[in-house]
Design an enzyme around this catalytic site. Structure first.
Site, PDB file in Angstrom:
ATOM      1  N   HIS A  79       0.835  -1.208   0.000  1.00  0.00           N
ATOM      2  CA  HIS A  79       0.000   0.000   0.000  1.00  0.00           C
ATOM      3  C   HIS A  79       0.869   1.257   0.000  1.00  0.00           C
ATOM      4  O   HIS A  79       0.572   2.223  -0.711  1.00  0.00           O
ATOM      5  CB  HIS A  79      -0.948   0.015   1.197  1.00  0.00           C
ATOM      6  CG  HIS A  79      -1.861  -1.170   1.236  1.00  0.00           C
ATOM      7  ND1 HIS A  79      -2.537  -1.549   2.376  1.00  0.00           N
ATOM      8  CD2 HIS A  79      -2.212  -2.075   0.281  1.00  0.00           C
ATOM      9  CE1 HIS A  79      -3.263  -2.628   2.109  1.00  0.00           C
ATOM     10  NE2 HIS A  79      -3.077  -2.966   0.855  1.00  0.00           N
ATOM     11  N   HIS A 238      -9.354  -1.898  -4.928  1.00  0.00           N
ATOM     12  CA  HIS A 238      -8.237  -2.210  -4.038  1.00  0.00           C
ATOM     13  C   HIS A 238      -7.287  -3.210  -4.679  1.00  0.00           C
ATOM     14  O   HIS A 238      -6.064  -3.115  -4.480  1.00  0.00           O
ATOM     15  CB  HIS A 238      -8.698  -2.738  -2.683  1.00  0.00           C
ATOM     16  CG  HIS A 238      -7.534  -2.960  -1.766  1.00  0.00           C
ATOM     17  ND1 HIS A 238      -6.928  -1.916  -1.083  1.00  0.00           N
ATOM     18  CD2 HIS A 238      -6.794  -4.067  -1.489  1.00  0.00           C
ATOM     19  CE1 HIS A 238      -5.886  -2.391  -0.415  1.00  0.00           C
ATOM     20  NE2 HIS A 238      -5.788  -3.696  -0.648  1.00  0.00           N
ATOM     21  N   ASP A 242      -3.300  -2.738  -5.117  1.00  0.00           N
ATOM     22  CA  ASP A 242      -2.269  -3.737  -4.816  1.00  0.00           C
ATOM     23  C   ASP A 242      -1.354  -3.951  -6.016  1.00  0.00           C
ATOM     24  O   ASP A 242      -0.127  -4.034  -5.877  1.00  0.00           O
ATOM     25  CB  ASP A 242      -2.913  -5.079  -4.448  1.00  0.00           C
ATOM     26  CG  ASP A 242      -3.391  -5.140  -3.007  1.00  0.00           C
ATOM     27  OD1 ASP A 242      -2.966  -4.309  -2.180  1.00  0.00           O
ATOM     28  OD2 ASP A 242      -4.187  -6.050  -2.699  1.00  0.00           O
ATOM     29  N   HIS A 265      -0.898 -10.771  -5.394  1.00  0.00           N
ATOM     30  CA  HIS A 265       0.492 -10.345  -5.213  1.00  0.00           C
ATOM     31  C   HIS A 265       1.478 -11.266  -5.929  1.00  0.00           C
ATOM     32  O   HIS A 265       2.427 -10.809  -6.559  1.00  0.00           O
ATOM     33  CB  HIS A 265       0.834 -10.292  -3.724  1.00  0.00           C
ATOM     34  CG  HIS A 265       0.008  -9.324  -2.942  1.00  0.00           C
ATOM     35  ND1 HIS A 265      -0.082  -7.989  -3.276  1.00  0.00           N
ATOM     36  CD2 HIS A 265      -0.770  -9.491  -1.841  1.00  0.00           C
ATOM     37  CE1 HIS A 265      -0.881  -7.379  -2.410  1.00  0.00           C
ATOM     38  NE2 HIS A 265      -1.312  -8.265  -1.537  1.00  0.00           N
TER      39      HIS A 265
END
Length: 305
Positions: A79, A238, A242, A265
């Site tokens: 973040h 969001h 990421d 991720h």
């Protein structure tokens, strides 16, 4: 000339670690041109440095974690890294007195305000960008992520959760990146999780700092946060946040077209590694003439809010 950026002054904030639940102090400091983004664990003696590097991302299970050859780690960097990408910060020293960056409110917005409070300063060195030259794609089962050449930074992200609160109309988000677009459309989107997963993690001594104050939490039927969502499609926004943070592990803003389906991720990092491993797929570029800069990277970061 489009110049590199750092902070005008140092700034400090205290928050809570998502996994430990402990107090964490974060300090952001200016850095010299060509330093890049460097994270430091100052609770260790001597302090341990983690330069932003996709090859240092060695754990992507619950967050993006940098781990060195000795097994020392710094977690939940994505973040803050996204905020750096959003404002185009090239050079910065990030000090933290814990194994993780504080979670704040679960979005990148507190980091944006922190960086703007410190002030952004241009440096007398040309800003380098990574320009995508060839199509690169990575897959993991039905999940995938890809880059194509494009004169700007365009993002298209799709999530797919079988949940009554996540309808088909809120599963995709597209954006042409700019500092303004990032701040207003992406930075406020909070991390999210499912109650059953959080309960399991906490039973394993993880996510101890997680709460409705720093995450969107869903049970089997609905969103539990009393105030609801900041955007109707906050969850997919969001995931884009990421991705922006994960891709900035290269240390440079990217010129290209990013598209992803159910990526996380791990796959974001795999794509970045695949691009950088192929010398034909990318190149460094600088811009002497502002007229040549892709539209999203023209505006100075100081005129954001």
């Amino acid at each position: 000339m489009i110049k590199q950026r750092t902070l005008k002054q140092s700034i400090k904030v205290t928050g809570v670690g998502l996994h430990s639940g402990n107090k964490v102090t974060l300090t952001l400091r200016p850095a010299m041109p060509n330093t890049g983004v460097v994270y430091y664990r100052t609770d260790l003696n001597p302090a341990v440095a983690f330069p932003a590097d996709p090859n240092s991302v060695r754990d992507t299970m619950l967050c993006t974690a940098l781990i060195n050859d000795q097994g020392v780690r710094i977690s939940t960097v994505e973040h803050l890294n996204a905020a750096l990408a959003g404002l185009g910060i090239d050079n910065i020293i990030i000090e933290v007195d814990a194994p993780e960056i504080p979670i704040m409110d679960g979005s990148a917005s507190p980091f944006i305000y922190l960086l703007l409070d410190a002030g952004i300063e241009e440096q007398n060195a040309a800003k380098k960008f990574i320009r995508i030259k060839e199509y690169v794609r990575v897959e993991d089962g039905d999940k995938w992520a890809e880059f194509k050449p494009y004169n700007g930074f365009r993002l298209d992200f799709t999530i797919d959760f079988d949940h009554p609160a996540i309808g088909k109309d809120v599963r995709n988000y597209e954006m042409n990146f700019s500092a303004q677009a990032f701040v207003h459309q992406i930075s406020r989107a909070r991390t999210f999780g499912f109650m059953k997963d959080i309960e399991y993690l906490q039973s394993q001594g993880l996510a101890l700092g997680g709460s409705l104050d720093n995450a969107i939490v869903l049970d089997d039927y609905r969103i539990l946060n009393e105030d609801g969502l900041r955007f109707k499609d906050e969850l997919v926004r969001h995931k884009m946040l990421d991705a922006i943070g994960d891709l900035y592990m290269a240390g440079y803003n990217i010129i290209g077209d990013f598209k992803a389906y159910k990526s996380g991720h791990g796959l974001n990092n795999k794509l970045l590694r695949a691009v950088l491993a192929n010398q034909e797929a990318w190149e460094f570029v600088t811009f002497e003439d502002k007229e040549q800069v892709p539209q999203g990277y023209v505006a100075p970061a100081q005129v954001l809010i």
